[in-house]
Design a protein around this motif. Structure first.
Motif, mmCIF file in Angstrom:
data_model
loop_
_atom_site.group_PDB
_atom_site.id
_atom_site.type_symbol
_atom_site.label_atom_id
_atom_site.label_comp_id
_atom_site.label_asym_id
_atom_site.label_seq_id
_atom_site.Cartn_x
_atom_site.Cartn_y
_atom_site.Cartn_z
ATOM 1 N N SER A 118 0.780 48.426 20.426
ATOM 2 C CA SER A 118 0.035 49.594 20.807
ATOM 3 C C SER A 118 0.119 49.705 22.364
ATOM 4 O O SER A 118 0.441 48.767 22.993
ATOM 5 N N PRO A 119 -0.183 51.191 22.852
ATOM 6 C CA PRO A 119 -0.175 51.220 24.578
ATOM 7 C C PRO A 119 -1.493 50.355 24.785
ATOM 8 O O PRO A 119 -1.229 50.009 26.106
ATOM 9 N N GLY A 120 -2.402 49.971 24.127
ATOM 10 C CA GLY A 120 -3.407 49.166 24.662
ATOM 11 C C GLY A 120 -3.311 47.746 24.559
ATOM 12 O O GLY A 120 -4.300 46.997 25.059
ATOM 13 N N GLY A 121 -2.234 47.188 24.120
ATOM 14 C CA GLY A 121 -1.700 45.841 23.878
ATOM 15 C C GLY A 121 -1.407 45.412 22.516
ATOM 16 O O GLY A 121 -2.019 46.204 21.718
ATOM 17 N N ASP A 122 -0.940 44.398 22.374
ATOM 18 C CA ASP A 122 -0.696 43.975 20.974
ATOM 19 C C ASP A 122 -1.790 43.145 20.299
ATOM 20 O O ASP A 122 -2.623 42.525 21.271
ATOM 21 N N HIS A 123 -1.941 43.326 19.046
ATOM 22 C CA HIS A 123 -2.747 42.664 18.171
ATOM 23 C C HIS A 123 -2.363 41.721 17.416
ATOM 24 O O HIS A 123 -1.207 42.201 16.563
ATOM 25 N N LEU A 124 -3.063 40.513 16.919
ATOM 26 C CA LEU A 124 -2.623 39.710 16.020
ATOM 27 C C LEU A 124 -3.619 39.925 14.884
ATOM 28 O O LEU A 124 -4.785 39.900 15.439
ATOM 29 N N ALA A 125 -3.346 40.124 13.444
ATOM 30 C CA ALA A 125 -4.152 40.850 12.610
ATOM 31 C C ALA A 125 -4.310 39.368 11.640
ATOM 32 O O ALA A 125 -2.748 39.153 11.055
ATOM 33 N N ARG A 245 -8.701 39.450 29.617
ATOM 34 C CA ARG A 245 -7.802 40.731 29.538
ATOM 35 C C ARG A 245 -7.739 41.114 28.201
ATOM 36 O O ARG A 245 -7.261 42.240 27.873
ATOM 37 N N HIS A 246 -8.145 40.438 27.129
ATOM 38 C CA HIS A 246 -8.082 40.371 25.743
ATOM 39 C C HIS A 246 -9.364 40.572 25.115
ATOM 40 O O HIS A 246 -10.313 40.105 25.628
ATOM 41 N N ARG A 247 -9.284 40.797 23.846
ATOM 42 C CA ARG A 247 -10.501 41.151 22.906
ATOM 43 C C ARG A 247 -10.105 40.529 21.533
ATOM 44 O O ARG A 247 -9.292 40.704 21.023
ATOM 45 N N ILE A 248 -11.430 40.152 20.906
ATOM 46 C CA ILE A 248 -11.259 39.780 19.430
ATOM 47 C C ILE A 248 -12.077 40.814 18.712
ATOM 48 O O ILE A 248 -13.128 40.814 19.097
ATOM 49 N N VAL A 249 -11.662 41.587 17.796
ATOM 50 C CA VAL A 249 -12.345 42.612 17.155
ATOM 51 C C VAL A 249 -12.656 42.206 15.557
ATOM 52 O O VAL A 249 -11.526 41.777 15.052
ATOM 53 N N GLY A 250 -13.904 42.149 15.328
ATOM 54 C CA GLY A 250 -14.298 41.725 13.693
ATOM 55 C C GLY A 250 -14.478 43.030 13.166
ATOM 56 O O GLY A 250 -15.099 43.970 13.704
#
Length: 275
Positions: A118-125, A245-250
């Motif tokens: 995504s424009p806001g950065g890649d996510h690993l799910a 610079r990154h985040r972990i979203v629950g």
């Protein structure tokens, strides 16, 4: 394009359908909007009143939407996928339901991980999140979410597959900062493992399974150093832990047995699945 990540459903068919309607899905046609992909984070079954109904709904969604429905495995599915874990939930699925899960796992309709760009950065799910220890020791430190997802999914059909189900405090009672992506505890293992490491979290993560906030009891399930880095979205039941610079979203909404709480999928604008 948009990617919506749906948290643990736990046997609540009506909750899943309501979330999909909120994303613009017609409840009769079950067709996702043309610009939407859904990642369901695992734990479709147990606790709620209709595990089989959830699986039948997801089967229809898979059939009608193809690759735009991405189904991940959770620890509640894991006990039906072979002898990789000692976990045994007191409820048992009907044979037709457990057979569905085994078929999805065998033919790749249910996977271990997904990468979202995504424009806001890649996510690993993943279901429970990728701890720093597992990232480094098992995967050899992939630097991007797509490489991490491919490495995790690539383990499924190998003799090393049991390592994916390596348990931590939730399963064993002992904190383990190498806990695997099915079992890592959000506060005690996932976030802390990255805080304790010299290595920077290389990409965003989104997970279910557990939460740094106990939404039902209204208390924290994480040490103070994690709490200080966390932003809560109580309306959606999302937690965001920022690490550099990154985040972990629950995104586990903790529906319990009754459901009926306010929650929402986690939406990533401009997102797309990297395969």
């Amino acid at each position: 394009m948009t990617v919506a990540v749906i948290g643990d459903i736990g046997g609540h068919r009506a909750e899943l359908l309501a979330a999909l309607v909120g994303l613009g899905v017609d409840p009769d046609e079950l067709l996702l909007p043309a610009d939407l992909t859904v990642v369901q984070i695992g734990d479709l079954v147990h606790r709620g009143p209709d595990s089989l109904g959830v699986l039948e709904l997801v089967a229809d969604l898979m059939e009608r939407n193809g690759s735009r429905w991405v189904q991940l495995a959770g620890n509640h599915e894991a006990q039906y996928l072979g002898r990789h874990t000692l976990f045994e939930w007191h409820e048992r699925l009907a044979p037709v339901a457990s057979r569905m899960l085994r078929d999805w796992w065998a033919d790749g309709r249910m996977v271990m991980a997904a990468a979202i760009t995504s424009p806001g950065g890649d996510h690993l799910a993943t279901h429970a999140g990728l701890t720093q220890g597992f990232w480094e020791q098992v995967l050899d430190g992939p630097g991007t979410a797509p490489y991490a997802a491919r490495a995790l999914n690539g383990l499924v059909a190998t003799k090393s597959a049991p390592v994916l189900f390596h348990g931590g405090v939730v399963l064993t009672g002992k904190v383990d900062e190498t806990a695997g992506p099915i079992w890592a505890a959000a506060g005690e293992e996932l976030a802390v493992s990255w805080l304790d490491a010299d290595t920077e979290l290389p990409f965003h993560q989104v997970h279910g399974h557990s939460s740094v906030r106990d939404w039902t009891a209204g208390r924290w399930r994480a040490p103070m150093r994690v709490q200080k880095r966390t932003v809560l979205d109580a309306d959606a039941r999302h937690t965001t832990v920022t690490l550099g610079r990154h985040r972990i979203v629950g995104v586990d909404p903790v529906l319990g047995r009754e459901g009926g709480v306010r929650w929402a999928p986690y939406v990533i604008p401009g997102g797309s699945i990297v395969r």
